[in-house]
Design a protein around this motif. Sequence first.
Motif, PDB file in Angstrom:
ATOM      1  N   ALA A  23      10.201 -25.348   3.242  1.00  0.00           N
ATOM      2  CA  ALA A  23      10.920 -24.872   4.431  1.00  0.00           C
ATOM      3  C   ALA A  23      12.378 -24.544   4.093  1.00  0.00           C
ATOM      4  N   VAL A  24      13.038 -25.410   3.320  1.00  0.00           N
ATOM      5  CA  VAL A  24      14.426 -25.157   2.910  1.00  0.00           C
ATOM      6  C   VAL A  24      14.491 -23.901   2.051  1.00  0.00           C
ATOM      7  N   ASP A  25      13.548 -23.763   1.132  1.00  0.00           N
ATOM      8  CA  ASP A  25      13.514 -22.594   0.266  1.00  0.00           C
ATOM      9  C   ASP A  25      13.326 -21.314   1.083  1.00  0.00           C
ATOM     10  N   ALA A  26      12.401 -21.329   2.033  1.00  0.00           N
ATOM     11  CA  ALA A  26      12.161 -20.148   2.870  1.00  0.00           C
ATOM     12  C   ALA A  26      13.378 -19.835   3.733  1.00  0.00           C
ATOM     13  N   TYR A  27      14.020 -20.874   4.260  1.00  0.00           N
ATOM     14  CA  TYR A  27      15.207 -20.650   5.089  1.00  0.00           C
ATOM     15  C   TYR A  27      16.346 -20.072   4.256  1.00  0.00           C
ATOM     16  N   ASP A  28      16.562 -20.628   3.071  1.00  0.00           N
ATOM     17  CA  ASP A  28      17.619 -20.104   2.208  1.00  0.00           C
ATOM     18  C   ASP A  28      17.351 -18.654   1.807  1.00  0.00           C
ATOM     19  N   GLU A  29      16.106 -18.317   1.596  1.00  0.00           N
ATOM     20  CA  GLU A  29      15.759 -16.922   1.279  1.00  0.00           C
ATOM     21  C   GLU A  29      16.101 -16.016   2.464  1.00  0.00           C
ATOM     22  N   ALA A  30      15.753 -16.448   3.666  1.00  0.00           N
ATOM     23  CA  ALA A  30      16.069 -15.660   4.868  1.00  0.00           C
ATOM     24  C   ALA A  30      17.585 -15.571   5.068  1.00  0.00           C
ATOM     25  N   ALA A  31      18.308 -16.663   4.817  1.00  0.00           N
ATOM     26  CA  ALA A  31      19.765 -16.664   4.954  1.00  0.00           C
ATOM     27  C   ALA A  31      20.398 -15.700   3.948  1.00  0.00           C
ATOM     28  N   ALA A  32      19.920 -15.726   2.712  1.00  0.00           N
ATOM     29  CA  ALA A  32      20.433 -14.802   1.695  1.00  0.00           C
ATOM     30  C   ALA A  32      20.194 -13.365   2.128  1.00  0.00           C
ATOM     31  N   ASN A  33      18.997 -13.078   2.625  1.00  0.00           N
ATOM     32  CA  ASN A  33      18.696 -11.727   3.106  1.00  0.00           C
ATOM     33  C   ASN A  33      19.616 -11.337   4.261  1.00  0.00           C
ATOM     34  N   PHE A  34      19.849 -12.264   5.195  1.00  0.00           N
ATOM     35  CA  PHE A  34      20.729 -12.019   6.338  1.00  0.00           C
ATOM     36  C   PHE A  34      22.134 -11.659   5.859  1.00  0.00           C
ATOM     37  N   LEU A  35      22.616 -12.356   4.841  1.00  0.00           N
ATOM     38  CA  LEU A  35      23.959 -12.116   4.316  1.00  0.00           C
ATOM     39  C   LEU A  35      24.024 -10.944   3.337  1.00  0.00           C
ATOM     40  N   GLY A  36      22.864 -10.454   2.912  1.00  0.00           N
ATOM     41  CA  GLY A  36      22.831  -9.345   1.958  1.00  0.00           C
ATOM     42  C   GLY A  36      23.190  -9.758   0.545  1.00  0.00           C
ATOM     43  N   VAL A  37      22.815 -11.000   0.180  1.00  0.00           N
ATOM     44  CA  VAL A  37      23.119 -11.517  -1.153  1.00  0.00           C
ATOM     45  C   VAL A  37      21.853 -12.071  -1.787  1.00  0.00           C
ATOM     46  N   ASN A  38      21.952 -12.396  -3.073  1.00  0.00           N
ATOM     47  CA  ASN A  38      20.824 -13.057  -3.724  1.00  0.00           C
ATOM     48  C   ASN A  38      21.004 -14.568  -3.625  1.00  0.00           C
ATOM     49  N   ARG A  39      20.032 -15.323  -4.109  1.00  0.00           N
ATOM     50  CA  ARG A  39      20.051 -16.776  -3.951  1.00  0.00           C
ATOM     51  C   ARG A  39      21.201 -17.438  -4.713  1.00  0.00           C
ATOM     52  N   THR A  40      21.537 -16.912  -5.880  1.00  0.00           N
ATOM     53  CA  THR A  40      22.658 -17.473  -6.633  1.00  0.00           C
ATOM     54  C   THR A  40      23.964 -17.232  -5.895  1.00  0.00           C
ATOM     55  N   ASP A  41      24.121 -16.036  -5.333  1.00  0.00           N
ATOM     56  CA  ASP A  41      25.313 -15.733  -4.538  1.00  0.00           C
ATOM     57  C   ASP A  41      25.401 -16.688  -3.345  1.00  0.00           C
ATOM     58  N   LEU A  42      24.267 -16.944  -2.701  1.00  0.00           N
ATOM     59  CA  LEU A  42      24.242 -17.872  -1.563  1.00  0.00           C
ATOM     60  C   LEU A  42      24.681 -19.259  -2.003  1.00  0.00           C
ATOM     61  N   ARG A  43      24.205 -19.702  -3.143  1.00  0.00           N
ATOM     62  CA  ARG A  43      24.587 -21.025  -3.666  1.00  0.00           C
ATOM     63  C   ARG A  43      26.087 -21.060  -3.954  1.00  0.00           C
ATOM     64  N   CYS A  44      26.635 -19.971  -4.479  1.00  0.00           N
ATOM     65  CA  CYS A  44      28.070 -19.880  -4.726  1.00  0.00           C
ATOM     66  C   CYS A  44      28.839 -20.054  -3.422  1.00  0.00           C
ATOM     67  N   LEU A  45      28.417 -19.361  -2.383  1.00  0.00           N
ATOM     68  CA  LEU A  45      29.082 -19.482  -1.084  1.00  0.00           C
ATOM     69  C   LEU A  45      28.970 -20.902  -0.545  1.00  0.00           C
ATOM     70  N   GLU A  46      27.846 -21.538  -0.789  1.00  0.00           N
ATOM     71  CA  GLU A  46      27.666 -22.932  -0.363  1.00  0.00           C
ATOM     72  C   GLU A  46      28.671 -23.836  -1.076  1.00  0.00           C
ATOM     73  N   ILE A  47      28.835 -23.639  -2.369  1.00  0.00           N
ATOM     74  CA  ILE A  47      29.798 -24.444  -3.137  1.00  0.00           C
ATOM     75  C   ILE A  47      31.208 -24.215  -2.615  1.00  0.00           C
ATOM     76  N   LEU A  48      31.567 -22.958  -2.404  1.00  0.00           N
ATOM     77  CA  LEU A  48      32.908 -22.648  -1.908  1.00  0.00           C
ATOM     78  C   LEU A  48      33.125 -23.218  -0.514  1.00  0.00           C
ATOM     79  N   GLY A  49      32.097 -23.184   0.316  1.00  0.00           N
ATOM     80  CA  GLY A  49      32.222 -23.712   1.667  1.00  0.00           C
ATOM     81  C   GLY A  49      32.320 -25.224   1.709  1.00  0.00           C
ATOM     82  N   SER A  50      31.664 -25.898   0.779  1.00  0.00           N
ATOM     83  CA  SER A  50      31.670 -27.363   0.809  1.00  0.00           C
ATOM     84  C   SER A  50      32.766 -27.980  -0.055  1.00  0.00           C
TER      85      SER A  50
END
Length: 165
Positions: A23-50
């Motif tokens: 479920a987390v994996d599917a949600y993160d994939e949908a979130a990455a698609n929503f933001l127009g980024v790939n999964r690594t980019d999403l993880r980068c944003l997560e690191i910067l945000g936290s």
Amino acid sequence: MSSEKLDELRAAVAQEMQHMQAAVDAYDEAAANFLGVNRTDLRCLEILGSQGPVTPSVLGPALGLTTGSVTAMLDRLEKLGYLTRSPDPSDRRKVVVRITEEAATKAWELYGPIATEGEAVMAEFGAAELERVRLFLSRSRELYERHLERVRAEPAKQGRRRARG
């Protein structure tokens, strides 16, 4: 509790963990698609945000990326307006990367409701139960981190085997 019931409970917990990971994996994939980024980019944003502002030299190891790959990722995310790069005030030879307000707002739109509902779920449990859950999650994460090192070493071995065979 009987040994049989304990085995059933362990199996049920393992199954729930697999379902949660999916479920987390599917949600993160949908979130990455929503933001127009790939999964690594999403993880980068997560690191910067936290973690707040960090240097590219921190992001590389955290994401398993080379220096060149970090630069390409930062270029993509900066072009999308999701991060900024500026000289480090304490050492102008270094660059500090920060998430933008726009990216933080979009991330909150995606993950804020989960955080809010998650707080309500945790409120159902007492301190002792939460400590046991925290311990279980911590040990599970440590287990995965140990095996991540093992698996990351595998592609190099596999590549050599394929090249010979």
